[in-house]
Write a protein that holds these residues in place. Structure first.
Motif, PDB file in Angstrom:
ATOM      1  N   ASP A   1      15.819  21.292  32.105  1.00  0.00           N
ATOM      2  CA  ASP A   1      16.796  20.955  31.052  1.00  0.00           C
ATOM      3  C   ASP A   1      16.456  21.587  29.704  1.00  0.00           C
ATOM      4  O   ASP A   1      16.339  20.902  28.682  1.00  0.00           O
ATOM      5  N   PHE A   2      16.334  22.904  29.691  1.00  0.00           N
ATOM      6  CA  PHE A   2      16.078  23.607  28.430  1.00  0.00           C
ATOM      7  C   PHE A   2      17.389  23.825  27.689  1.00  0.00           C
ATOM      8  O   PHE A   2      18.403  24.214  28.281  1.00  0.00           O
ATOM      9  N   THR A   3      17.386  23.577  26.386  1.00  0.00           N
ATOM     10  CA  THR A   3      18.559  23.856  25.551  1.00  0.00           C
ATOM     11  C   THR A   3      18.118  24.496  24.248  1.00  0.00           C
ATOM     12  O   THR A   3      17.050  24.172  23.712  1.00  0.00           O
ATOM     13  N   MET A   4      18.918  25.422  23.745  1.00  0.00           N
ATOM     14  CA  MET A   4      18.709  26.008  22.423  1.00  0.00           C
ATOM     15  C   MET A   4      20.039  25.986  21.701  1.00  0.00           C
ATOM     16  O   MET A   4      21.065  26.403  22.247  1.00  0.00           O
ATOM     17  N   GLU A   5      20.045  25.472  20.475  1.00  0.00           N
ATOM     18  CA  GLU A   5      21.303  25.282  19.759  1.00  0.00           C
ATOM     19  C   GLU A   5      21.877  26.570  19.193  1.00  0.00           C
ATOM     20  O   GLU A   5      23.057  26.629  18.858  1.00  0.00           O
ATOM     21  N   GLY A   6      21.070  27.601  19.055  1.00  0.00           N
ATOM     22  CA  GLY A   6      21.570  28.866  18.511  1.00  0.00           C
ATOM     23  C   GLY A   6      20.562  29.494  17.591  1.00  0.00           C
ATOM     24  O   GLY A   6      19.364  29.180  17.620  1.00  0.00           O
ATOM     25  N   GLY A   7      21.034  30.410  16.753  1.00  0.00           N
ATOM     26  CA  GLY A   7      20.132  31.077  15.829  1.00  0.00           C
ATOM     27  C   GLY A   7      20.792  32.282  15.206  1.00  0.00           C
ATOM     28  O   GLY A   7      22.023  32.471  15.289  1.00  0.00           O
ATOM     29  N   SER A   8      19.978  33.107  14.564  1.00  0.00           N
ATOM     30  CA  SER A   8      20.504  34.306  13.915  1.00  0.00           C
ATOM     31  C   SER A   8      19.437  35.387  13.903  1.00  0.00           C
ATOM     32  O   SER A   8      18.234  35.104  13.935  1.00  0.00           O
ATOM     33  N   LEU A   9      19.882  36.638  13.891  1.00  0.00           N
ATOM     34  CA  LEU A   9      19.000  37.795  13.821  1.00  0.00           C
ATOM     35  C   LEU A   9      19.528  38.716  12.740  1.00  0.00           C
ATOM     36  O   LEU A   9      20.738  38.876  12.572  1.00  0.00           O
ATOM     37  N   SER A  10      18.611  39.318  11.999  1.00  0.00           N
ATOM     38  CA  SER A  10      19.009  40.234  10.939  1.00  0.00           C
ATOM     39  C   SER A  10      18.158  41.488  11.022  1.00  0.00           C
ATOM     40  O   SER A  10      16.921  41.412  10.954  1.00  0.00           O
ATOM     41  N   TYR A  11      18.810  42.617  11.210  1.00  0.00           N
ATOM     42  CA  TYR A  11      18.134  43.901  11.298  1.00  0.00           C
ATOM     43  C   TYR A  11      18.787  44.863  10.322  1.00  0.00           C
ATOM     44  O   TYR A  11      19.888  44.603   9.816  1.00  0.00           O
ATOM     45  N   PRO A  12      18.152  45.990  10.036  1.00  0.00           N
ATOM     46  CA  PRO A  12      18.800  46.965   9.149  1.00  0.00           C
ATOM     47  C   PRO A  12      20.178  47.336   9.678  1.00  0.00           C
ATOM     48  O   PRO A  12      20.334  47.688  10.844  1.00  0.00           O
ATOM     49  N   GLN A  13      21.191  47.161   8.856  1.00  0.00           N
ATOM     50  CA  GLN A  13      22.574  47.546   9.126  1.00  0.00           C
ATOM     51  C   GLN A  13      23.347  46.567  10.008  1.00  0.00           C
ATOM     52  O   GLN A  13      24.553  46.755  10.199  1.00  0.00           O
ATOM     53  N   ILE A  14      22.702  45.522  10.546  1.00  0.00           N
ATOM     54  CA  ILE A  14      23.456  44.615  11.411  1.00  0.00           C
ATOM     55  C   ILE A  14      22.873  43.210  11.389  1.00  0.00           C
ATOM     56  O   ILE A  14      21.657  43.029  11.303  1.00  0.00           O
ATOM     57  N   ASP A  15      23.749  42.192  11.417  1.00  0.00           N
ATOM     58  CA  ASP A  15      23.366  40.782  11.478  1.00  0.00           C
ATOM     59  C   ASP A  15      24.065  40.145  12.678  1.00  0.00           C
ATOM     60  O   ASP A  15      25.228  40.442  12.961  1.00  0.00           O
ATOM     61  N   CYS A  16      23.349  39.251  13.345  1.00  0.00           N
ATOM     62  CA  CYS A  16      23.888  38.640  14.560  1.00  0.00           C
ATOM     63  C   CYS A  16      23.751  37.125  14.509  1.00  0.00           C
ATOM     64  O   CYS A  16      22.758  36.593  13.998  1.00  0.00           O
ATOM     65  N   THR A  17      24.741  36.451  15.060  1.00  0.00           N
ATOM     66  CA  THR A  17      24.694  35.003  15.244  1.00  0.00           C
ATOM     67  C   THR A  17      24.525  34.713  16.726  1.00  0.00           C
ATOM     68  O   THR A  17      25.317  35.190  17.556  1.00  0.00           O
ATOM     69  N   LEU A  18      23.486  33.945  17.068  1.00  0.00           N
ATOM     70  CA  LEU A  18      23.210  33.585  18.446  1.00  0.00           C
ATOM     71  C   LEU A  18      23.836  32.229  18.741  1.00  0.00           C
ATOM     72  O   LEU A  18      23.629  31.272  17.996  1.00  0.00           O
ATOM     73  N   ASN A  19      24.566  32.158  19.822  1.00  0.00           N
ATOM     74  CA  ASN A  19      25.201  30.905  20.214  1.00  0.00           C
ATOM     75  C   ASN A  19      24.295  30.106  21.149  1.00  0.00           C
ATOM     76  O   ASN A  19      23.277  30.614  21.624  1.00  0.00           O
ATOM     77  N   PRO A  20      24.608  28.857  21.446  1.00  0.00           N
ATOM     78  CA  PRO A  20      23.718  28.005  22.245  1.00  0.00           C
ATOM     79  C   PRO A  20      23.438  28.560  23.641  1.00  0.00           C
ATOM     80  O   PRO A  20      24.218  29.335  24.202  1.00  0.00           O
TER      81      PRO A  20
END
Length: 604
Positions: free
Chosen positions: A190-209
């Motif tokens: 029962d592993f769960t992750m609510e999400g997160g974010s990543l930021s790299y040169p020239q691009i940003d990402c939103t991670l979903n659950p």
């Protein structure tokens, strides 16, 4: 040979990483004793590359709040700072109402040939709850962040897991003797992750659950220090010895059968930024699913809702795609049966045995609109409704059951194309093609035949051509590992029967309209003329054959437009059928085949 200090350090990092569920850097920050199952039988390389490296590693844990713990705070601090090995026995029997660590800060720098990389990692509110005899009822982390300087940064929201079996994990790694060899233990569920974010040169990402079910593992047949040392030899010498290659492959085969995991679901990622030319860029994946992992079988995984777009340039979108499972049991069996030392001759002789049974892949909803790199100002626009490749029943690394289909393959024909076939279609007034195809064939071992159920091509509002038949004398030698044996078997196959099924959905109208325009007439006027020519030609070619008039009449009916479907069937009069020598003779005189087959034709 004693396990090297580097291997011990790496094992400490690995154990700590597993415990914290993060990938801690492998550095020279600590040296602990390691428990080994066997000494690695690998010779030290004669020379090692001269690469200047330097590493620094630190872990800061300001406070630990342990309630009813049978392990003291100082030992817990050592464990979470990376010294798992020296405290493995205590950790495997850990009992506590709860253990809370408000913050763990990890900083690492690594310098290679004067270039330094710095990594910072912070984990907040790590909580082990209801821990009994090395099993935590739940583990949670409020958040985790990392920073790699100019290279990028990121953060992960809260994640949790249940039934984290610390003792079983240590047993799998070979640090304690609490798991029987070959026995699978649940490591977590029962592993769960609510999400997160990543930021790299020239691009940003939103991670979903993301969610995952149960993860199981068994003890490796190789000790982890030995595995570390074997892997390290790859960077220490350009050409590993046959003994090292043998050990590495056996270790790899062992790892592939040491895990079981239920389905993993990840609800996608959304990214935005700019490309190298500064244009707005968006990348999105709606969802990702990895199927259950079983020993020796790499799971299927699929994605949905893929979109990539560069403003003012082009876009690609995909409804869904699936890479089907890959069965590695064949290669694993070959490796397990191999000698200790694996030289080039062994790899050549067993190359086909090392091919995994890949079940294929599929996708649907592909749309492409991008610049044509070969034509200035031109564009490539196409779409594919669906595609599937299914492979099964592997024999010596070759699938003997193949099914592949494609539908709604829509391509706009470029007017300035140099391709002769494209120009012919354009001349007929066809500016785009909506096509499909099917290839369906399988080998029947008991009857030594290949059943070609369908080989077809379809053009929407144009025509469908479908071939089917039976290939005889297809023995197992067709799949032999010896190339000469395969070639001899291929030359011995024969066509027992063949069926051609043609359906006119409008192509003849287009062709005749074009021809009629050149002749100053109409398509209706040209059909009887061409029908008569076709019938006369067929009857002439089949002169002497009893079926000549029937076949000629069916073809005439099809060309005249009275029938929209034409079916022609050829059956060899003698077994096994028409072979290579028959077709070679027909190159100079096609009529030699007429007396060797029975021909039937039907127009509908």
């Amino acid at each position: 040979m004693q396990t090297s200090t580097t291997s011990r350090r790496r094992l400490g990092a690995l154990a700590a990483a597993c415990l914290l569920s993060v990938a801690l850097p492998t550095t020279a920050a600590w040296a602990q004793k390691s428990k080994t199952k066997a000494e690695p039988s690998v010779e030290a390389p004669a020379e090692t590359p001269a690469v200047a490296t330097a590493a620094e590693f630190s872990v800061a844990i300001p406070t630990i709040d342990a309630v009813d713990s049978n392990v003291d705070d100082e030992t817990l601090r050592e464990i979470f700072a990376g010294n798992v090995i020296d405290n493995a026995e205590d950790l495997a029997g850990l009992t506590a109402t709860s253990i809370t660590i408000p913050e763990i800060t990890i900083n690492a720098t690594n310098t290679v040939d004067g270039e330094t990389t710095t990594v910072g990692f912070v984990m907040s509110d790590l909580v082990f709850a209801d821990v009994a005899d090395g099993v935590a009822g739940s583990v949670s982390v409020a958040s985790a962040t990392f920073d790699v300087g100019e290279a990028g940064s990121g953060s992960y929201d809260a994640f949790t897991m249940s039934d984290f079996n610390i003792g079983a994990l240590l047993g799998v790694l070979g640090l304690v003797d609490n798991v029987e060899p070959g026995e699978f233990q649940t490591i977590y569920s029962d592993f769960t992750m609510e999400g997160g974010s990543l930021s790299y040169p020239q691009i940003d990402c939103t991670l979903n659950p993301a969610t995952a079910g149960e993860f199981k593992a068994r003890p490796f047949n190789y000790s982890v220090p030995e595995m570390m040392q074997l892997v390290s030899t790859l960077s220490e010498t350009e050409t590993p010895s046959p003994e090292t290659l043998g050990a590495l492959l056996r270790m790899y085969a062992d790892v592939l059968t040491a895990f079981e995991m239920s389905e993993v679901k990840y609800s996608g990622v959304d990214c935005s930024g700019t490309d190298d030319e500064g244009r707005p860029l968006t990348i999105a994946v709606g969802s990702f699913t990895m199927g259950p992992w079983t020993p020796g079988v790499y799971p299927a995984f699929s994605v949905e809702g893929v979109e990539i777009a560069v403003e003012g340039d082009g876009a690609v979108s995909l409804g869904s795609a699936t890479f089907k499972e890959m069965d590695l049991s064949g290669p694993i069996a070959a490796i397990e049966a191999a000698p200790e030392a694996l030289d080039e001759a062994w790899f050549v002789a067993n190359a086909r045995s090392l091919i995994p049974a890949f079940a294929g892949f599929s996708f649907d909803g592909l749309d492409i609109d991008v610049p044509d790199p070969e034509t200035e100002g031109g564009r490539i626009t196409a779409s594919i409704g669906a595609f599937d490749l299914s492979l099964a029943e592997y024999v010596n690394g070759i699938p003997s059951d193949i099914l592949t289909t494609g539908s709604n393959i829509v391509v706009d024909l470029p007017e300035d194309s140099d391709d002769e076939q494209v120009q012919q279609l354009l001349a007929l007034g066809i500016t785009s093609v909506d096509a499909g195809f099917t290839v369906d064939a399988s080998w029947n071992e008991a009857e030594n035949t290949i059943s070609v159920d369908e080989v077809s091509v379809t053009g929407a509002d144009l025509a469908t051509v479908l071939l089917s038949g039976t290939i005889a004398n297809a023995t197992e030698a067709l799949f032999a590992t010896d190339q000469n044996e395969m070639m001899a078997a291929a030359m011995g196959i024969a066509i027992a029967n063949l069926k051609v099924d043609v359906t006119d959905a409008g192509l003849s109208d287009i062709i005749l309209a074009r021809v009629a325009a050149d002749q100053g007439g109409t398509a209706e006027q040209m059909r009887p003329v061409f029908a008569g020519l076709a019938e006369g030609t067929i009857v002439g070619m089949l002169a002497g054959a009893a079926e000549a008039q029937k076949v000629g009449g069916a073809v005439s009916s099809f060309v005249s437009g009275q029938a929209k479907q034409l079916i022609i069937e050829l059956t060899a009069k003698e077994a096994p059928g028409l072979g290579l020598m028959d077709f070679m003779a027909a190159e100079s005189d096609p009529t030699v085949l007429i007396g060797k087959v029975t021909i039937d034709a039907t127009a509908k």
